[in-house]
Structure formats: C-alpha cells, structure tokens
Design a protein around this motif. Structure first.
Motif, PDB file in Angstrom:
ATOM      1  N   ILE A  56       0.768  -3.834  26.742  1.00 58.06           N
ATOM      2  CA  ILE A  56       1.600  -4.387  25.671  1.00 58.06           C
ATOM      3  C   ILE A  56       2.978  -4.759  26.209  1.00 58.06           C
ATOM      4  O   ILE A  56       3.522  -5.813  25.888  1.00 58.06           O
ATOM      5  CB  ILE A  56       1.716  -3.379  24.499  1.00 58.06           C
ATOM      6  CG1 ILE A  56       0.360  -3.241  23.811  1.00 58.06           C
ATOM      7  CG2 ILE A  56       2.776  -3.821  23.497  1.00 58.06           C
ATOM      8  CD1 ILE A  56       0.343  -2.272  22.661  1.00 58.06           C
ATOM      9  N   LYS A 115       3.765  -5.558  29.286  1.00 58.09           N
ATOM     10  CA  LYS A 115       3.602  -6.739  30.147  1.00 58.09           C
ATOM     11  C   LYS A 115       3.462  -7.998  29.291  1.00 58.09           C
ATOM     12  O   LYS A 115       4.111  -9.011  29.551  1.00 58.09           O
ATOM     13  CB  LYS A 115       2.361  -6.553  31.043  1.00 58.09           C
ATOM     14  CG  LYS A 115       2.088  -7.734  31.974  1.00 58.09           C
ATOM     15  CD  LYS A 115       0.973  -7.418  32.978  1.00 58.09           C
ATOM     16  CE  LYS A 115       0.562  -8.683  33.725  1.00 58.09           C
ATOM     17  NZ  LYS A 115       0.535  -8.527  35.170  1.00 58.09           N
ATOM     18  N   TYR A 116       2.605  -7.924  28.273  1.00 62.60           N
ATOM     19  CA  TYR A 116       2.450  -9.047  27.341  1.00 62.60           C
ATOM     20  C   TYR A 116       3.806  -9.443  26.765  1.00 62.60           C
ATOM     21  O   TYR A 116       4.172 -10.615  26.736  1.00 62.60           O
ATOM     22  CB  TYR A 116       1.486  -8.668  26.207  1.00 62.60           C
ATOM     23  CG  TYR A 116       1.766  -9.408  24.914  1.00 62.60           C
ATOM     24  CD1 TYR A 116       1.385 -10.744  24.764  1.00 62.60           C
ATOM     25  CD2 TYR A 116       2.458  -8.798  23.860  1.00 62.60           C
ATOM     26  CE1 TYR A 116       1.681 -11.439  23.598  1.00 62.60           C
ATOM     27  CE2 TYR A 116       2.755  -9.480  22.704  1.00 62.60           C
ATOM     28  CZ  TYR A 116       2.365 -10.797  22.572  1.00 62.60           C
ATOM     29  OH  TYR A 116       2.672 -11.490  21.427  1.00 62.60           O
ATOM     30  N   ARG A 117       4.552  -8.436  26.333  1.00 59.98           N
ATOM     31  CA  ARG A 117       5.809  -8.715  25.651  1.00 59.98           C
ATOM     32  C   ARG A 117       6.824  -9.367  26.605  1.00 59.98           C
ATOM     33  O   ARG A 117       7.449 -10.373  26.256  1.00 59.98           O
ATOM     34  CB  ARG A 117       6.362  -7.409  25.060  1.00 59.98           C
ATOM     35  CG  ARG A 117       7.574  -7.566  24.187  1.00 59.98           C
ATOM     36  CD  ARG A 117       7.290  -8.361  22.933  1.00 59.98           C
ATOM     37  NE  ARG A 117       8.545  -8.696  22.278  1.00 59.98           N
ATOM     38  CZ  ARG A 117       8.966  -9.922  22.033  1.00 59.98           C
ATOM     39  NH1 ARG A 117       8.220 -10.972  22.335  1.00 59.98           N
ATOM     40  NH2 ARG A 117      10.117 -10.138  21.464  1.00 59.98           N
ATOM     41  N   PRO A 174      -4.976  -5.773  18.174  1.00 56.64           N
ATOM     42  CA  PRO A 174      -3.964  -4.726  18.410  1.00 56.64           C
ATOM     43  C   PRO A 174      -2.609  -5.293  18.844  1.00 56.64           C
ATOM     44  O   PRO A 174      -1.561  -4.828  18.396  1.00 56.64           O
ATOM     45  CB  PRO A 174      -4.584  -3.872  19.521  1.00 56.64           C
ATOM     46  CG  PRO A 174      -6.054  -4.125  19.431  1.00 56.64           C
ATOM     47  CD  PRO A 174      -6.198  -5.544  18.977  1.00 56.64           C
ATOM     48  N   ILE A 175      -2.635  -6.309  19.716  1.00 55.66           N
ATOM     49  CA  ILE A 175      -1.383  -6.902  20.186  1.00 55.66           C
ATOM     50  C   ILE A 175      -0.705  -7.672  19.052  1.00 55.66           C
ATOM     51  O   ILE A 175       0.511  -7.592  18.876  1.00 55.66           O
ATOM     52  CB  ILE A 175      -1.647  -7.831  21.395  1.00 55.66           C
ATOM     53  CG1 ILE A 175      -2.070  -6.993  22.598  1.00 55.66           C
ATOM     54  CG2 ILE A 175      -0.411  -8.662  21.735  1.00 55.66           C
ATOM     55  CD1 ILE A 175      -2.354  -7.790  23.845  1.00 55.66           C
ATOM     56  N   HIS A 205       0.330 -16.639  29.139  1.00 62.29           N
ATOM     57  CA  HIS A 205       0.406 -15.177  29.287  1.00 62.29           C
ATOM     58  C   HIS A 205      -0.101 -14.486  28.021  1.00 62.29           C
ATOM     59  O   HIS A 205      -0.782 -13.471  28.108  1.00 62.29           O
ATOM     60  CB  HIS A 205       1.838 -14.724  29.580  1.00 62.29           C
ATOM     61  CG  HIS A 205       2.199 -14.796  31.029  1.00 62.29           C
ATOM     62  ND1 HIS A 205       1.507 -14.093  31.991  1.00 62.29           N
ATOM     63  CD2 HIS A 205       3.167 -15.467  31.688  1.00 62.29           C
ATOM     64  CE1 HIS A 205       2.039 -14.337  33.177  1.00 62.29           C
ATOM     65  NE2 HIS A 205       3.042 -15.176  33.033  1.00 62.29           N
ATOM     66  N   GLN A 263      -5.098 -11.650  35.130  1.00 61.61           N
ATOM     67  CA  GLN A 263      -4.010 -12.414  34.506  1.00 61.61           C
ATOM     68  C   GLN A 263      -3.237 -13.195  35.556  1.00 61.61           C
ATOM     69  O   GLN A 263      -2.956 -14.377  35.393  1.00 61.61           O
ATOM     70  CB  GLN A 263      -3.035 -11.481  33.778  1.00 61.61           C
ATOM     71  CG  GLN A 263      -3.587 -10.857  32.515  1.00 61.61           C
ATOM     72  CD  GLN A 263      -2.542  -9.996  31.802  1.00 61.61           C
ATOM     73  OE1 GLN A 263      -1.371 -10.343  31.741  1.00 61.61           O
ATOM     74  NE2 GLN A 263      -2.965  -8.879  31.249  1.00 61.61           N
ATOM     75  N   TYR A 309       0.793  -5.123  16.650  1.00 60.64           N
ATOM     76  CA  TYR A 309       2.010  -4.587  17.282  1.00 60.64           C
ATOM     77  C   TYR A 309       3.163  -5.582  17.133  1.00 60.64           C
ATOM     78  O   TYR A 309       4.275  -5.223  16.738  1.00 60.64           O
ATOM     79  CB  TYR A 309       1.756  -4.299  18.767  1.00 60.64           C
ATOM     80  CG  TYR A 309       3.001  -4.409  19.620  1.00 60.64           C
ATOM     81  CD1 TYR A 309       3.961  -3.404  19.610  1.00 60.64           C
ATOM     82  CD2 TYR A 309       3.246  -5.543  20.401  1.00 60.64           C
ATOM     83  CE1 TYR A 309       5.123  -3.518  20.361  1.00 60.64           C
ATOM     84  CE2 TYR A 309       4.397  -5.669  21.153  1.00 60.64           C
ATOM     85  CZ  TYR A 309       5.344  -4.657  21.127  1.00 60.64           C
ATOM     86  OH  TYR A 309       6.489  -4.780  21.857  1.00 60.64           O
ATOM     87  N   SER A 334       1.564   1.820  18.368  1.00 64.00           N
ATOM     88  CA  SER A 334       0.715   0.651  18.637  1.00 64.00           C
ATOM     89  C   SER A 334      -0.491   0.935  19.534  1.00 64.00           C
ATOM     90  O   SER A 334      -1.465   0.195  19.504  1.00 64.00           O
ATOM     91  CB  SER A 334       1.547  -0.473  19.261  1.00 64.00           C
ATOM     92  OG  SER A 334       2.041  -0.061  20.527  1.00 64.00           O
ATOM     93  N   LEU A 347       9.987  -2.980  24.337  1.00 68.02           N
ATOM     94  CA  LEU A 347       8.799  -2.604  23.551  1.00 68.02           C
ATOM     95  C   LEU A 347       9.112  -2.525  22.062  1.00 68.02           C
ATOM     96  O   LEU A 347       8.314  -2.930  21.220  1.00 68.02           O
ATOM     97  CB  LEU A 347       8.267  -1.255  24.050  1.00 68.02           C
ATOM     98  CG  LEU A 347       6.926  -0.809  23.487  1.00 68.02           C
ATOM     99  CD1 LEU A 347       5.783  -1.564  24.147  1.00 68.02           C
ATOM    100  CD2 LEU A 347       6.716   0.691  23.669  1.00 68.02           C
ATOM    101  N   SER A 375      -3.328 -12.033  28.045  1.00 69.00           N
ATOM    102  CA  SER A 375      -2.879 -10.637  27.888  1.00 69.00           C
ATOM    103  C   SER A 375      -4.007  -9.635  27.671  1.00 69.00           C
ATOM    104  O   SER A 375      -3.833  -8.446  27.933  1.00 69.00           O
ATOM    105  CB  SER A 375      -1.871 -10.525  26.732  1.00 69.00           C
ATOM    106  OG  SER A 375      -2.510 -10.851  25.513  1.00 69.00           O
TER     107      SER A 375
END
Lengths: 403, 403
Positions: free
Chosen positions: A250, A252-254, B249-250, B375, B386, B253, A379, A312, B379
């Motif tokens: 999460i 990293k995604y963000r 989930p992402i 990205h 990735q 969040y 989360s 986060l 993710s």
C-alpha cells in the motif's frame, strides 16, 4: 485523591511497564494513575503492533485508571512535540505528578539542566544550530551546546532516547508553568534496542521481534497474561498484527501514484527527499529494502519512518502546523477507564477546561481526521474487521468494572 | 500505401476483433491498419484484464500494423472525449479511413444524423439539456432531442453503446475537417452484454467472465491461440489478471484516507457524491457491494467505475481539464508495430506534426503522469513484476519482424 501521569506507548504492555506503573504509583503516593498513550501510530513512526483499543484494554485491566489518546499529530513527532502534546494533556487532566522512566534516573539533574539552558536559551540555541549544521547528530549537538553554556558538570547521556524525552517533559512542565511535579525512575536492565528476552523484564522491541518471528512461547515470561491472550487473539481474530512490512504494498502504491508536489506537502518531508523516495520506491521489494535504499546520515531511520507514516495516513504539513500551533487542545479522547479514573474526571470536572470525550453522544471534533489515520492503520485487515474497529471510535470507552 | 484506423480496447483480442480487422482492411482497401488502443484502464472505467503491452503484442502478432496508446485522460471518459482523443490521434497519423463496428451498420445514417444535428446544434443542445433535466438517460435524451429537430426518419438506436461511439467518431471527423473517410461494419451476433460463449464469436465481456471463473477451456474457441497463450502465461508469470475486485482493498484504503475536499477534486466527482462514497466505502466488503451500495439512477455503473479509476490513479479534475483542452496532442506513444507500420510512419514523417514516441532516447512528455496511472494498475502485482512492467514504458515498442 492524587493522580500521577504516565506517558506511554505500550507496544505491547510488558512486565517492565507494569513495574514502572507500580513504582510510579508508590513513589508519587497516588490513588489514580493516568496514562496518555500514543494511538495507532507511534513516536518512532511505526504502526503499533495491535490497535489502540486493544492496548488500552490491557492497560486498564492491569490497573491503570485512565488511558487517554495522544493524538497522531503529537504522537508521530520528534521528542519536542511529542512531549508538548503529552504534558499538555496531563496538565489539562490536573495530574499532580508525572513519573517517567529514564536511563539517567535522577530528577535533580534534569531540572538543573533545564534551568541552566533556560537562563542561556539564546546562546544554547545558537550553539545547537551550529553543531547540527556541522553535521553532528541531534543528541551529540545537544551535548556540545550544553557543554558550551557551562553544563559540563551534568551527566545526562543524551544519546539515550528516554533521557531526551525526559528532558522535554521537564521543559514543557516549566514552560507551561504547570503544577505537575516530575519524578523519574531509572529504567532497569534492558536496553531499548535489546533483541533477546533473557528474563521477566524485556524490551518491547525484543517482544515484538519474538512475536513476529512466531516465537510466542518465549514472550510468556516477559508479559502479563492478558497481554499474551489479547495479542494471540488479535492475530487469530483479525488476521494480522501490524508492522511496516505488511503495509509495504500500500505504501509503495501510494508513493508511486503521488506527484512530486503532493509528496513535498507531506509532513516531515525534507527538500529534495521526495525525488529520492519515488526513485527508491520503484526499486524496493520490501519495507526494509526501501529504508536501506533511502536512509543516509541526514535521513535517519526514525525520521523516514515518520514520513512514511505521514504518506500512508495522508498527513500534510499544513494540517499538522495548524493543529500543533493551536493554543488549546481540541479535546481529549478517553480510550479506557476504571471506576477510579471515572471518579477522577468527575471530581475535577470544574478544573478540567478541555472537553473530555467519553461518550458516543458528543462527537469528537477531530473525528474525521482520526478516522483517516485509523483507516490507514486498519487497511491491512479484512473489510468487516476494519468496520468493527472504526465503529469502536464511535462507542463509549472501555470500562473496567470494580472487582 | 493506404491506412485504415481502428479504435479498440482488445480486452482481450478475440475472433470478433479479428473478423472486424480483416473486414476493415478489405472494405477500405488498405495496406496498413493502425489501431489506437486504450492503455491500462478502459472507457467504462475498468482496469484491462492484462496490461497494454501484452494486449498490443497480441494485436501486432495478429496482423495490426501499428498500435498506439489512447492516453488515460481520453480513454477513461464518456464517449465524446474518448472519440475526440481517438480521432485526433488517427488524424495526426494521417490515416485515410476509419472503420468502426456498430449495432446499426449503415454509415449514411450516421453522417446524415450528424448533418441534421450540426445545422440545428443550438436547438438540439437545448432539447438535450431539458430531457436530461427531466431525468431521461443520456441515450434516451439524445433520441428525444433528435426527434424534436425533425430526425424521426433516422433509425439509429442510441441505447446501443457502439452506435453512440460511432456517432461521436463521425462528429469529431467533421468538426476537425479531417480527410478521414468513415466506414462502419455491423457487429455480428453477440451483444455487448452477452454472458455465454456459444460459438467462435463471443463478446469480450463473456470471455473475461469465463477467464475469471477459471473456465479457460471454454474461451479457446473464441480467441486466437496467441491471446490464449499470453493470457494464460500472464496469470502464471505475474500472479493475477486485473479486475476491480482485486483492487478493492487499495481503493477502500484510498477513499477512506482522503479528505472530502480531496475527493471533490477527483475528476468526474459530482456534487455531494463524495460523502456517499466515504459512507458506503466503510460498509462495503467487496467491489460489487460498493457499487451496489452507491449506484442510483443518477450515478450509473460506468460513471462510478470511472470515478473509482480516477481515485485509484489519483487523477484530478484540474489535470484532465488542462490536458483535454490543449490544442495539440503532447505526443503519440507507440506500443507495438510491424515493418509496415514502421514504413507508414517513415513515409508520412513530414505530414505527421505530432511527436511519435518509438524510442527510449526521447522521453515522452507525459511520462510521469503515465507512470502514476500505470503504477496504480500494477500495484496488485509483486514488486519485482511491477518494476519490470514499468521499465517497459522506457524501452522501444514491441516490433514484429517480417516473416
């Protein structure tokens, strides 16, 4: 009735904490012990291993009378703001004393040190700034500045984290002209960074390491039964404890979906660091690797962890500045209390000027902000568990009925 | 040499697409077929089942000569902007014709309809606005407005998605005074929303449903061999296909850590919808439930999916408006090409005014924006995968060597 305040994280509550609580109650001759505890994220920028309500439940069961939350915007900060928030809250709650653990263990030295610095504040600040500019670490720079103003007779070791915090508590008490009387107890045996559990007093760090490496058996001797039970149940019921490694996908995604401008606006972000974070986040395969790739002498592990917690939780510079510069606390959220804790609040109703949130009838003014922090923390859990935990923020605090 | 343009999503490439490609090449008498294809997110606001490079690879192997990307800010939009972006790109690439599939199948009716509306534009817009205000759906409102301006003799059914898109292609060709000659082919047999695979021509929707329900065997007859191979390998190599369920989930969040103000700034967000989204995101346990909880007559499935894609990719109103209102395209990214495709670009070098990105030497001007979109899409995959996929955006396009 007399109350003593403690400033805690309980991550998780262990025998060392229990010893400190008992000692504090005894040496301050208090009837009531009030703990201000970091919420779901901690001072060093880490998610707490279990959520704030579970940690408060353990504490109230162990005898702490009132557990209130140190809000995120004070909790996930360097020692000065962490201490400012904690002392403000304890002062609002009218405690008579505080008792903190320190490596040093002698309260006289702390107060003398404060007085010396306070009377040479400008000079001290200049030396401190220079020492920091020359590349010294924060503890080392403090030490050098202190010696410069004639403080060579004091023996507090400022490389020790609890000495640094302790000094900030003292400073905030005096700066606030608070009636709080400070006490300190020398921390026994274990060092903050110890990795092994050798006997009944072990550090929270070593307990967490043992938990995360599935050595639950080893921690039995270092924590009270209810800590062990709640922690074991947590993983079973909720699926996972909380640690940075689990948040990595999460995070990293963000990072990789934020613009440079957005990263710059994150609380704690330093000039130019945003580019380094984007670059390294692409390469990293896990949280440890990310930290290893980014950290330098300038960007310490702790300051980076705090920045990641702010990413986060979507916490911006502007929000934090607005909150910590407010004259008054927006309110105090009670997480758990015993009948003694409740009695304390009732008896001091008139003196306590800050709104105390102990009911679901009165909405907490920073509820939306707290929810966002907590949603980030929850989360990693299953959706139904997330909802259950968030709902707890809208219910009455945990109440320990008298035995 | 003559080139025909196709506007595609290939999610995934199936026998129906192949039939259309062959027919288009034949009826337009073209030597080169150029497809402008949505990237990792599609017009209806969904993540493509496999990434854009994998989909482009299938297409070039099947005989399409040049596959260029329709950028996110045109691709994940209602039909008007989707068509505007696609026609702009094909016009820049100097294609002689386009050939689109439609439920209607008669190009004369499309052009006549455009001309009637164009000569009564103001009147038409007023009627359309009124009909939308009265609560009619977009297709119904268009139909009513069209009848009002005297269009009752035309028989295009505007509840059909490909008729709506087709009309927008025509409109953009004329509005742009483009030399592109439009053709349409009647779509055969399967309906967009068909769920079953009955023979060799099946809808992309039914193929995806079969894939996601592990009925890989059933799709064999409906897709070319290379589609089947690449799709099967994708799951094995990358761990997962892409569908909203996996992003839930992402997405949850992200929604729950955004402020109301931030949600309001998301492209496509409607007044007041942000509160509903926050409220329902707390309750929902999966993506379907989230959609069911939020959708109303006003908030259609597609418009909500697009908003969720914009939340996931951090796409703001301000960014989109800036991009789609630009006079000129920032560039065209080639995903894959054959030697014929390469020849087309070389022969038309002087006429093509837009920068064509076919090399890793010249950086694509919107690379940072594209990276953020990609990205978000990647993710859900393992960190090493990735990185591999993102790196592909910095390499040369897929090239099909002549047989």
């Amino acid at each position: 009735m007399k109350a003593c305040g403690l400033i805690v994280e309980y991550n998780p509550y262990h025998n060392g904490h229990h010893y400190h609580f008992q000692q504090a109650k005894q040496i301050t001759d208090s009837d009531c012990v009030i703990a201000v505890m970091s919420g779901n994220f901690l001072q060093r920028g880490e998610p707490a291993i279990i959520d704030k309500f579970s940690r408060a439940k353990i504490a109230v069961e162990q005898g702490i009378d009132l557990i209130v939350e140190l809000p995120y915007y004070y909790a996930v900060q360097h020692s000065e703001l962490f201490a400012k928030g904690a002392i403000n809250i304890l002062d609002s709650l009218q405690v008579d004393s505080i008792c903190f653990g320190s490596e040093h263990g002698d309260i006289q030295d702390f107060t003398q040190m404060y007085q010396l610095i306070n009377t040479n504040q400008e000079e001290y600040d200049t030396y401190l700034k220079d020492a920091l500019k020359s590349g010294h670490s924060y503890p080392k720079a403090n030490e050098l500045a202190f010696i410069k103003i004639g403080g060579n007779t004091l023996s507090i070791d400022f490389t020790k984290p609890n000495n640094i915090l302790g000094f900030q508590y003292i400073k905030n008490i005096y700066d606030l002209h608070s009636k709080i009387e400070p006490y300190t107890i020398k921390r026994i045996k274990n060092d903050y960074h110890d990795k092994e559990i050798n006997d009944s007093i072990a550090s929270a760090t070593s307990i967490r390491k043992h938990l995360l490496h599935k050595k639950e058996e080893d921690i039995k001797k270092a924590v009270p039964n209810n800590t062990r039970e709640i922690i074991e149940n947590y993983q079973e019921k909720y699926g996972s404890w909380h640690e940075w490694g689990i948040y990595f996908p999460i995070l990293k995604y963000r990072i990789l979906t934020m613009s440079n401008e957005e990263l710059k606006a994150v609380h704690g972000m330093k000039e130019g660091l945003e580019n380094r974070i984007i670059e390294k986040a692409r390469e990293a395969s896990d949280f440890e690797e990310l930290m290893d790739l980014i950290k330098t002498k300038r960007y310490t592990w702790t300051s980076l962890q705090r920045i990641f917690a702010n990413i986060l939780t979507n916490t911006k510079k502007i929000t934090i500045e607005e909150l910590v510069n407010k004259e008054e606390l927006p309110g105090i959220r009670v997480l758990a209390m015993s009948s003694t804790g409740q009695q304390w609040l009732n008896q001091n109703k008139k003196q306590i000027k800050t709104c105390i949130y102990t009911s679901n009838k009165k909405p907490y003014p920073l509820q939306a902000l707290d929810d966002r922090i907590d949603h980030a923390y929850y989360s990693i859990l299953a959706p139904t568990i997330q909802q259950k935990l968030i709902n707890q923020s809208y219910q009455k605090p945990i109440f320990k009925t008298p035995e």
